[in-house]
Design an enzyme around this catalytic site. Structure first.
Site, mmCIF file in Angstrom:
data_model
loop_
_atom_site.group_PDB
_atom_site.id
_atom_site.type_symbol
_atom_site.label_atom_id
_atom_site.label_comp_id
_atom_site.label_asym_id
_atom_site.label_seq_id
_atom_site.Cartn_x
_atom_site.Cartn_y
_atom_site.Cartn_z
ATOM 1 C CG ASP A 174 -2.143 -0.906 0.956
ATOM 2 O OD1 ASP A 174 -2.566 -1.016 -0.205
ATOM 3 O OD2 ASP A 174 -2.594 -1.529 1.919
ATOM 4 C CB ALA A 175 4.346 2.138 -0.491
#
Lengths: 637, 43
Positions: free
Chosen positions: A222-223
């Site tokens: 989820d970066a």
């Protein structure tokens, strides 16, 4: 067996009993609808405890519902027309008993239909609008009915953490702390509830051009990958404000604090360099750049205890330095300095500092669908993927963020934002809405254009298209793929991606969890007075806790010396003299340069023992309770 | 002398023991911004 009489409570007080609880409740509601009882009173019959609860007190959250009798709503299309024409207002329908305000207690007794088409003779009420089943947070989420419900809840929670333009009088407010997002935008895709609440006047996010594609491993877990050019143009940029206060307090005996440039010889002086930024009045000037622990307000206080006169001369009282300084780990620029009087008529100074927060690696962002992520890379625009038209996205998110979370609303918002941007109109994404096709777009121009369109040879107006189909139709009309996907090229190699990439416009929020307020490490630092162990917490420059479970790991690995280093040497190790005869802590007499046991005297065996100060404290506390803990010494192997 | 600005009448004022604007009596004063130049990094 005959049922017992039901007890009746009004605002929690028992006032009597009735024999026909159902009949009483029904009649009560009838009287409320006919105007014989105030519309602000709610009643509920609790079958399980045979109690009637009547609430009239303030502070109850109540919401309007349409009264339904025999499956027919009391509010007719004529009533709506009358209210719409302005001849009567909404509250007229309430006093006519067609709409009721229901509290949480009464809601338990009702059978509420969400849509008019769901109505049956058993229903007692009807929602005014299906989207009203949602609270304020969830009502801001566009297309929530297309998302998995936990994601809507998360989206609703994160909306509250978003930075935005929360107040218009920012220049004057001395809030203790506050954030302000630069270039806040209203969302391209919005809901009716958000509009009615007034969120458009106080927006809290920006419309990002987002591509869903993996990027060199920098967006795993989820970066988020940010386009550096977008960041430099102001995406996600915000200011943080903090106000510091200093007051000239008065003490008994006529002593007062003084806001001034402290003299060199005051007790606890910060050092002459620390006051360099202060003006002659002892207060810092606006627009001064300040770093952590810099003095903002010079202040001295009277000594805690007035000293006794010594000899012939009266001792000169030494004032204490109680200057107000910047917090550790915080920097900024002095924004406003306010001088006023407090309620005790003493001088009060408020210094507000501001700190520019440009997005950096570690800052948190989220869409309104519970899709949160932390910035993992800010990459130059030339390295970002780009479309055939040369468009590089502001943000790249990972494809793995979608399938397992089932946030189809997120995908639809991207299509909606893209279609809206191409159409020059905001898109209505209110939940459970079955509106006319053209009402999807806010702008009348876009509505008109849509009505003239043909879908498979049929007029769009007469078709039964869903909102999603209309948005896809409009994308195709604008020359884009109805799928929302585009041919894209790798910014680094210049090669075309084999797959077409999903790209659209979606509202993203910067959340107040920023890495600059959380980042922390310590090598040496302050210790607690009582236990001599390192302090706790970032604000106190504390150590990172090596807890019980970490201890277990060390034991599991047999790393005894590493464990001792963590728990003793790097914490509160002390060397204490212990009397080998009585086992009590002995002392070192510095005057006579010899060790001595308070119980056995000097003629005894005293050894230096390494222990934790917390253990020595335990021994002392046991002694204070009349227990004599004795240490039995043995030779070290 | 340190310059202060009244929050209400915007006049430049000097203060003594009482924090009060001599022109309008308002009790909230802002410290005026200095005329000195300042250098900051663009980022």
């Amino acid at each position: 067996m005959e049922k017992k009489m039901a007890r009746v409570f009004v605002d929690g007080a028992l006032i009597g009993k009735v024999d026909d609880a159902f009949g009483f409740t029904r009649n009560f509601r009838q009287m409320r609808r006919s105007g014989h009882v105030s519309t602000e009173v709610n009643i509920s019959y609790k079958d399980y405890s045979n109690e009637i609860v009547i609430n009239t007190d303030r502070g109850r959250a109540r919401r309007p519902l349409i009264v339904v009798e025999n499956g027919v709503p009391a509010v007719t299309p004529e009533d709506i027309e009358i209210v719409r024409s302005g001849a009567e207002d909404f509250m007229a329908l309430v006093s006519q008993g067609k709409i009721e305000f229901i509290d949480a207690e009464e809601e338990d007794d009702l059978f509420i239909a969400v849509q008019e088409s769901d109505l049956t003779p058993e229903h007692t009420h009807l929602e005014i609008d299906p989207s009203l089943i949602l609270g304020i947070g969830a009502a801001h989420v566009p297309f929530p009915e297309h998302n998995a419900s936990p994601r809507v809840t998360m989206g609703a929670g994160m909306i509250k953490q978003a930075l935005g333009f929360a107040q218009a009088n920012m220049k004057l407010r001395p809030d203790t702390r506050g954030h302000m997002l630069h270039y806040a935008q209203v969302p391209m895709v919005h809901t009716q509830a958000a509009e009615l609440i007034g969120s458009d006047n106080r927006p809290q996010g920006q419309n990002f051009c987002v591509a869903i594609i993996s990027y060199e491993g920098y967006n795993i877990e989820d970066a988020l990958i940010f386009n550096k050019a977008s960041v430099e143009r102001g995406v996600g940029r915000s200011h943080f404000f903090r106000t510091y206060e200093g007051e000239e307090r008065r003490y008994p005996g006529g002593q007062v604090d003084r806001i001034e440039l402290p003299e060199e010889d005051v007790q606890g002086s910060h050092g002459i360099g620390s006051y360099a930024n202060l003006d002659v009045d002892g207060i810092i000037n606006p627009e001064t750049v300040v770093n952590e622990k810099d003095v903002l307000i010079g202040k001295t206080s009277p000594p805690r205890f007035l000293e006794e006169p010594t000899g012939e001369l009266i001792a000169v009282e030494k004032r204490r330095d109680t200057s107000i300084t910047m917090r550790s780990n915080e920097t900024g620029i002095v924004d406003t300095v306010i001088i006023t009087e407090s309620e005790n008529s003493s001088r009060l100074v408020k210094v507000r500092t501001r700190d520019l927060r440009v997005p950096e690696i570690g800052d948190k962002f989220a869409s309104r669908h519970g899709q949160k992520g932390v910035c993992g890379l800010i990459t130059p625009q030339e390295n970002m993927p780009f479309t055939a038209a040369g468009i590089a996205p502001d943000l790249v998110i990972n494809p793995h963020a979608v399938p397992s979370r089932m946030t189809i609303g997120h995908m639809l918002e991207m299509i909606g934002g893209k279609a809206g941007a191409l159409e020059g109109s905001r898109v209505n994404a209110t939940s459970f809405r079955k509106t006319q096709v053209e009402k999807i777009f806010d702008s009348s121009f876009a509505q008109e254009r849509l009505l003239n369109d043909k879908e498979n040879g049929k007029d769009v107006k007469s078709s039964t298209l869903t909102r999603e189909q209309v948005l896809r139709h409009q994308l195709a009309e604008a020359g884009f793929a109805h799928t929302g996907r585009e041919v894209m090229y790798d910014g680094i190699t210049g090669r075309r991606f084999q797959a077409d990439i999903y790209m659209g416009v979606i509202y993203y929020q910067k959340l107040y969890h920023m890495v600059s307020t959380k980042m922390h490490a310590r090598s040496r630092g302050p210790v607690q007075v009582l236990t001599r162990q390192p302090t706790e917490g970032r604000a106190r420059e504390g150590g990172l806790r090596f807890g019980e479970m970490e201890r277990d790991v060390m034991i599991g690995h047999g790393a005894a010396m590493a464990l001792k280093e963590r728990l003793l040497d790097e914490s509160d190790a002390v060397k204490q003299y212990v009397c080998a005869r009585c086992g009590m802590v002995a002392m070192y007499d510095a005057k006579q340069k010899m060790t001595r046991c308070l119980a056995c005297g000097a003629e005894t065996d005293i050894y230096e023992v390494e222990m934790s100060y917390a253990f020595k404290l335990l021994l002392d506390e046991m002694k204070s309770m009349g227990i004599a803990p004795r240490l039995r010494l043995e030779d070290m192997v | 002398m340190v310059a202060y600005k009244c929050a209400r009448c915007k006049q430049l004022v000097e203060i003594g023991t009482n924090i009060r604007c001599p022109y309008c009596g308002h009790r909230i004063l802002f410290k005026a911004r200095g005329a000195g130049t300042k250098e900051l990094k663009a980022r």
